[in-house]
Design a protein around this motif. Structure first.
Motif, PDB file in Angstrom:
ATOM      1  N   TYR A  80       0.879  -1.114  -0.055  1.00 16.99           N
ATOM      2  CA  TYR A  80       0.018  -0.014   0.139  1.00 16.99           C
ATOM      3  C   TYR A  80       0.801   1.145   0.146  1.00 16.99           C
ATOM      4  O   TYR A  80       0.589   2.210  -0.704  1.00 16.99           O
ATOM      5  CB  TYR A  80      -0.937  -0.085   1.262  1.00 16.99           C
ATOM      6  N   ASP A  81       2.007   1.314   0.871  1.00 22.60           N
ATOM      7  CA  ASP A  81       2.662   2.270   0.739  1.00 22.60           C
ATOM      8  C   ASP A  81       3.505   2.870  -0.554  1.00 22.60           C
ATOM      9  O   ASP A  81       3.564   3.816  -1.027  1.00 22.60           O
ATOM     10  CB  ASP A  81       4.099   2.243   2.066  1.00 22.60           C
ATOM     11  N   ARG A  82       3.919   1.412  -1.176  1.00 24.86           N
ATOM     12  CA  ARG A  82       4.655   1.826  -2.415  1.00 24.86           C
ATOM     13  C   ARG A  82       3.674   2.130  -3.318  1.00 24.86           C
ATOM     14  O   ARG A  82       3.931   3.061  -4.139  1.00 24.86           O
ATOM     15  CB  ARG A  82       5.207   0.539  -2.905  1.00 24.86           C
ATOM     16  N   ILE A  83       2.146   1.543  -3.466  1.00 27.79           N
ATOM     17  CA  ILE A  83       1.548   2.098  -4.570  1.00 27.79           C
ATOM     18  C   ILE A  83       1.022   3.470  -4.295  1.00 27.79           C
ATOM     19  O   ILE A  83       0.815   4.203  -5.224  1.00 27.79           O
ATOM     20  CB  ILE A  83       0.052   0.998  -4.542  1.00 27.79           C
ATOM     21  N   VAL A  86       4.073   5.812  -5.468  1.00 28.08           N
ATOM     22  CA  VAL A  86       4.194   6.004  -6.735  1.00 28.08           C
ATOM     23  C   VAL A  86       3.146   7.032  -7.476  1.00 28.08           C
ATOM     24  O   VAL A  86       3.147   7.698  -8.494  1.00 28.08           O
ATOM     25  CB  VAL A  86       4.301   4.701  -7.610  1.00 28.08           C
ATOM     26  N   LEU A  87       1.900   6.712  -7.095  1.00 31.09           N
ATOM     27  CA  LEU A  87       0.766   7.444  -7.621  1.00 31.09           C
ATOM     28  C   LEU A  87       0.820   9.006  -7.018  1.00 31.09           C
ATOM     29  O   LEU A  87       0.348   9.859  -7.752  1.00 31.09           O
ATOM     30  CB  LEU A  87      -0.609   7.001  -7.173  1.00 31.09           C
ATOM     31  N   ARG A  88       1.337   9.297  -6.143  1.00 29.38           N
ATOM     32  CA  ARG A  88       1.540  10.513  -5.551  1.00 29.38           C
ATOM     33  C   ARG A  88       2.539  11.275  -5.967  1.00 29.38           C
ATOM     34  O   ARG A  88       2.702  12.276  -6.261  1.00 29.38           O
ATOM     35  CB  ARG A  88       1.310  10.489  -3.741  1.00 29.38           C
ATOM     36  N   THR A  89       3.676  10.288  -6.036  1.00 25.81           N
ATOM     37  CA  THR A  89       5.101  11.266  -6.198  1.00 25.81           C
ATOM     38  C   THR A  89       5.888  10.842  -7.641  1.00 25.81           C
ATOM     39  O   THR A  89       6.834  11.390  -7.860  1.00 25.81           O
ATOM     40  CB  THR A  89       6.195  10.878  -5.023  1.00 25.81           C
ATOM     41  N   GLY A  90       5.420   9.637  -8.281  1.00 22.61           N
ATOM     42  CA  GLY A  90       5.864   9.185  -9.482  1.00 22.61           C
ATOM     43  C   GLY A  90       7.055   8.305  -9.294  1.00 22.61           C
ATOM     44  O   GLY A  90       7.496   7.788 -10.073  1.00 22.61           O
ATOM     45  N   SER A  91       7.379   7.792  -8.240  1.00 23.61           N
ATOM     46  CA  SER A  91       8.144   6.778  -7.826  1.00 23.61           C
ATOM     47  C   SER A  91       7.705   5.819  -6.865  1.00 23.61           C
ATOM     48  O   SER A  91       7.089   6.117  -5.739  1.00 23.61           O
ATOM     49  CB  SER A  91       9.615   7.280  -7.383  1.00 23.61           C
ATOM     50  N   VAL A  92       7.938   4.511  -7.003  1.00 25.20           N
ATOM     51  CA  VAL A  92       7.627   3.455  -6.268  1.00 25.20           C
ATOM     52  C   VAL A  92       8.757   3.130  -5.093  1.00 25.20           C
ATOM     53  O   VAL A  92       8.332   2.603  -4.073  1.00 25.20           O
ATOM     54  CB  VAL A  92       7.366   2.180  -6.804  1.00 25.20           C
ATOM     55  N   LEU A 168       6.118   3.550 -13.168  1.00 26.43           N
ATOM     56  CA  LEU A 168       5.418   2.901 -14.259  1.00 26.43           C
ATOM     57  C   LEU A 168       3.914   3.042 -14.113  1.00 26.43           C
ATOM     58  O   LEU A 168       2.967   3.113 -15.059  1.00 26.43           O
ATOM     59  CB  LEU A 168       5.674   1.479 -14.690  1.00 26.43           C
ATOM     60  N   LEU A 169       3.376   3.079 -12.995  1.00 28.43           N
ATOM     61  CA  LEU A 169       1.820   2.848 -12.669  1.00 28.43           C
ATOM     62  C   LEU A 169       1.248   4.012 -12.812  1.00 28.43           C
ATOM     63  O   LEU A 169       0.203   3.993 -13.812  1.00 28.43           O
ATOM     64  CB  LEU A 169       1.525   2.610 -11.387  1.00 28.43           C
ATOM     65  N   ILE A 180      -7.047   2.979 -10.928  1.00 26.01           N
ATOM     66  CA  ILE A 180      -7.344   1.601  -9.910  1.00 26.01           C
ATOM     67  C   ILE A 180      -8.368   2.306  -8.969  1.00 26.01           C
ATOM     68  O   ILE A 180      -8.323   3.393  -8.331  1.00 26.01           O
ATOM     69  CB  ILE A 180      -5.793   1.782  -9.215  1.00 26.01           C
ATOM     70  N   LYS A 181      -9.198   1.350  -8.730  1.00 27.23           N
ATOM     71  CA  LYS A 181     -10.400   1.357  -7.735  1.00 27.23           C
ATOM     72  C   LYS A 181     -10.205   0.978  -6.550  1.00 27.23           C
ATOM     73  O   LYS A 181     -10.755   1.321  -5.317  1.00 27.23           O
ATOM     74  CB  LYS A 181     -11.645   0.958  -8.465  1.00 27.23           C
ATOM     75  N   ALA A 182      -9.534  -0.232  -6.384  1.00 27.79           N
ATOM     76  CA  ALA A 182      -9.435  -1.146  -5.177  1.00 27.79           C
ATOM     77  C   ALA A 182      -8.286  -1.899  -5.300  1.00 27.79           C
ATOM     78  O   ALA A 182      -7.533  -2.027  -6.389  1.00 27.79           O
ATOM     79  CB  ALA A 182     -10.777  -1.881  -4.913  1.00 27.79           C
ATOM     80  N   GLY A 183      -7.756  -2.596  -4.248  1.00 25.40           N
ATOM     81  CA  GLY A 183      -6.557  -3.372  -4.108  1.00 25.40           C
ATOM     82  C   GLY A 183      -6.724  -4.567  -2.859  1.00 25.40           C
ATOM     83  O   GLY A 183      -7.474  -4.229  -2.040  1.00 25.40           O
ATOM     84  N   ARG A 184      -5.941  -5.687  -2.949  1.00 22.87           N
ATOM     85  CA  ARG A 184      -5.952  -6.594  -1.977  1.00 22.87           C
ATOM     86  C   ARG A 184      -4.605  -6.877  -1.599  1.00 22.87           C
ATOM     87  O   ARG A 184      -3.684  -7.197  -2.655  1.00 22.87           O
ATOM     88  CB  ARG A 184      -6.883  -7.670  -2.294  1.00 22.87           C
ATOM     89  N   ASP A 185      -4.182  -7.099  -0.520  1.00 29.84           N
ATOM     90  CA  ASP A 185      -2.838  -7.557  -0.106  1.00 29.84           C
ATOM     91  C   ASP A 185      -3.110  -8.917   0.503  1.00 29.84           C
ATOM     92  O   ASP A 185      -4.115  -9.096   1.252  1.00 29.84           O
ATOM     93  CB  ASP A 185      -2.239  -6.711   0.777  1.00 29.84           C
TER      94      ASP A 185
END
Length: 248
Positions: A80-83, A86-92, A168-169, A180-185
C-alpha cells in the motif's frame, strides 16, 4: 490496538509519509517537540504520542541530542505504501532505495496468473522482476504482471532501464485511461527458495515475509504483484472505518 482516528495517529502518519518520501532525510534532526507540535496544530502531549509510535516502528530515534530520523529503519514500505507513493510522487521507491530490473518480458503466464487476469488459452502477459536495495542491504524482491496490451501503450514495461522503471503505474493509468479503484494484499511467512535467497543475500531456507497484491478497476486487474522481504524487515498497515461494525 491504537484508535486509527486518534489525532496522534494522524500526526504519526503525516511524519511517516515525509520520511518515506524523503522530505525528512535519514539522520536529519526533527524540530523540538513544542515547535513540531505547533507546526502540526496539536498539543505537545499528542505530538509526543505520535513520536513514541514512530520510534516503536523504527522510523526515528531519540537521544539527549534530540530526535532524529533513523539511519537504517527496520520498517519496509508495504505494498500500500509503495502503490500510494508512486501515484503521489511518481516513484515506487522509498527514500534512498535503488532498483535493479532483471527481467521485462512478454510471456505465457502460469495458470494461476492467467486466471487472475481472466486470460484465454495462449494469451500472454507482461512480467517484470526487480529488486530493491539500500546501501549494501537488499530490501525486497518483486515480480509484477500486467495485461499484454499495456506494453503497446507503455513501451517502458518491456524495458529494464532504471530511469523509467520506478514510475510505471502513473504512466499506465495515463496511457490506458484505467484508474485503480481497489486493491488487496495477502501476506504470509515462509522459507526462501534458491532464487529468492540469491537476490536477497540470504541462505536458502531463511525465513522471509512473502506477499501478493492485486489492483483493479471495473474492467479487471490492472496489476498483480508478488514480493518477499528479508526476515530482518517488517511492514505495517493502518486501518480506518467509516462506521464500526455492529457487534450484536
Amino acid at each position: 490496538m491504537p484508535e486509527p482516528e486518534h489525532p496522534y495517529m494522524k500526526v504519526a502518519e503525516r511524519i511517516r509519509r515525509r520520511i518515506l518520501d524523503g522530505d525528512l532525510a535519514e539522520g536529519e534532526k526533527l524540530p523540538g517537540q513544542r515547535e513540531l507540535a505547533r507546526a502540526e496544530g496539536v498539543s505537545v502531549a499528542t505530538l509526543g504520542r505520535a513520536l513514541d509510535q514512530l520510534q516503536v516502528e523504527g522510523y526515528i530515534t531519540t537521544s539527549r541530542r534530540g530526535t532524529f530520523v533513523a539511519n537504517a529503519p527496520e520498517i519496509a514500505p508495504s505494498s500500500y505504501d509503495r502503490i500510494t507513493r508512486v501515484l503521489r510522487t511518481g516513484s515506487v521507491l522509498a527514500e534512498g532505495e535503488t532498483m535493479i530490473v532483471t527481467a521485462a518480458e512478454l510471456i505465457k503466464p502460469p495458470v494461476y496468473v492467467a486466471d487472475i487476469f481472466d486470460l484465454g488459452e495462449g494469451d500472454q502477459v507482461v512480467r517484470r522482476q526487480w529488486h530493491t536495495g539500500k546501501g549494501q542491504q537488499r530490501t525486497g524482491l518483486f515480480v509484477t504482471w500486467y495485461p499484454a496490451h499495456f506494453a503497446a501503450a507503455v513501451p517502458e514495461l518491456l524495458s529494464t532501464s532504471r530511469s523509467s522503471s520506478p514510475g510505471l503505474l502513473p504512466k499506465i493509468q495515463q496511457a490506458t485511461g484505467r484508474r485503480i479503484k481497489a486493491g488487496r494484499d495477502d501476506i504470509h511467512g515462509r522459507d526462501a527458495d534458491a532464487r529468492e535467497a540469491n537476490y536477497l543475500g540470504l541462505r536458502i531456507g531463511s525465513p522471509i515475509l512473502a506477499g501478493a497484491h492485486r489492483l483493479w478497476d471495473d474492467e479487471g486487474v490492472i496489476e498483480y504483484g508478488e514480493w518477499c522481504l528479508p526476515y530482518r524487515l517488517a511492514i505495517g498497515y493502518e486501518y480506518s472505518f467509516e462506521a464500526a461494525p455492529d457487534a450484536s
